[in-house]
Motif scaffolding. Structure first.
Motif, PDB file in Angstrom:
ATOM      1  N   THR A   1       0.847  -1.192   0.000  1.00 42.25           N
ATOM      2  CA  THR A   1       0.000   0.000   0.000  1.00 42.25           C
ATOM      3  C   THR A   1       0.881   1.240   0.000  1.00 42.25           C
ATOM      4  O   THR A   1       2.105   1.143   0.088  1.00 42.25           O
ATOM      5  N   GLY A   2       0.266   2.396  -0.086  1.00 46.51           N
ATOM      6  CA  GLY A   2       1.005   3.659  -0.015  1.00 46.51           C
ATOM      7  C   GLY A   2       2.093   3.771  -1.059  1.00 46.51           C
ATOM      8  O   GLY A   2       1.859   3.580  -2.250  1.00 46.51           O
TER       9      GLY A   2
ATOM     10  N   PRO B   1       1.808  -0.995  -8.841  1.00 39.47           N
ATOM     11  CA  PRO B   1       0.347  -0.817  -8.889  1.00 39.47           C
ATOM     12  C   PRO B   1      -0.382  -2.160  -8.953  1.00 39.47           C
ATOM     13  O   PRO B   1       0.040  -3.068  -9.678  1.00 39.47           O
ATOM     14  N   PRO B   2      -1.459  -2.285  -8.198  1.00 40.65           N
ATOM     15  CA  PRO B   2      -2.218  -3.543  -8.218  1.00 40.65           C
ATOM     16  C   PRO B   2      -2.965  -3.706  -9.541  1.00 40.65           C
ATOM     17  O   PRO B   2      -3.303  -2.726 -10.201  1.00 40.65           O
TER      18      PRO B   2
ATOM     19  N   TYR C   1       0.283  -7.643  -9.323  1.00 40.84           N
ATOM     20  CA  TYR C   1       0.755  -6.260  -9.457  1.00 40.84           C
ATOM     21  C   TYR C   1       1.485  -6.067 -10.786  1.00 40.84           C
ATOM     22  O   TYR C   1       2.033  -7.003 -11.356  1.00 40.84           O
ATOM     23  N   TYR C   2       1.546  -4.809 -11.186  1.00 34.76           N
ATOM     24  CA  TYR C   2       2.430  -4.371 -12.268  1.00 34.76           C
ATOM     25  C   TYR C   2       3.691  -3.799 -11.606  1.00 34.76           C
ATOM     26  O   TYR C   2       3.704  -3.558 -10.398  1.00 34.76           O
ATOM     27  N   TYR C   3       4.715  -3.521 -12.396  1.00 33.79           N
ATOM     28  CA  TYR C   3       5.900  -2.806 -11.900  1.00 33.79           C
ATOM     29  C   TYR C   3       6.050  -1.554 -12.740  1.00 33.79           C
ATOM     30  O   TYR C   3       6.015  -1.614 -13.968  1.00 33.79           O
ATOM     31  N   ASP C   4       6.216  -0.404 -12.095  1.00 37.39           N
ATOM     32  CA  ASP C   4       6.219   0.864 -12.834  1.00 37.39           C
ATOM     33  C   ASP C   4       7.419   1.045 -13.764  1.00 37.39           C
ATOM     34  O   ASP C   4       7.361   1.856 -14.679  1.00 37.39           O
ATOM     35  N   ASP C   5       8.486   0.284 -13.590  1.00 37.14           N
ATOM     36  CA  ASP C   5       9.628   0.393 -14.506  1.00 37.14           C
ATOM     37  C   ASP C   5       9.454  -0.458 -15.775  1.00 37.14           C
ATOM     38  O   ASP C   5      10.246  -0.328 -16.696  1.00 37.14           O
TER      39      ASP C   5
END
Length: 128
Positions: A58-59, A66-67, A100-104
């Motif tokens: 979270t946070g 991101p979920p 989840y995804y990974y932002d990179d």
């Protein structure tokens, strides 16, 4: 009789266009090249610290990871479930593991988050 036939054709057409949506609602992701990806080909991850089907990312964590969000009323079946996050939103889980995804990861097939901090993993398919 002709009017009934046209109505029946229209009903079949509506049903045909609804099938992809219904399938997506039941399975928001798929295995491709041995790993779980969403329908755009973006890699999905699991987090070792999640237990009992509960997301603890979270946070700040969720900003980078991101979920895979589920829409309200999403239907799950088989190994798919929908879990509620602390903020009240819903998240897809597979075999009890929130996804989840990974932002990179910038393009389909990227998996730069695999083994990140030794707690993030690409969800792998069964070995053949």
């Amino acid at each position: 009789m002709k009017q009934i036939s046209q109505s029946f054709k229209a009903l079949l057409l509506v049903a045909a266009f609804s099938l992809p949506t219904m399938a997506f609602a039941a399975e928001p992701a798929m295995m491709k090249d041995g790993m779980m990806v969403d329908h755009k080909g973006m890699t999905l991850y699991t987090f070792d610290k999640d237990t009992g089907g509960t997301s603890v990312c979270t946070g700040e964590c969720a900003k980078h990871w991101p979920p895979l969000k589920a829409e309200a009323g999403a239907k799950a079946e088989g190994k798919w479930t929908v879990v509620q996050r602390d903020d009240g939103t819903m998240q897809w889980a597979y075999d009890g593991k929130p996804l989840y995804y990974y932002d990179d990861d910038k393009k389909p097939g990227d998996k730069t988050g695999d083994m990140k901090n030794k707690v993030w993993h690409v969800l792998q398919g069964p070995k053949m």
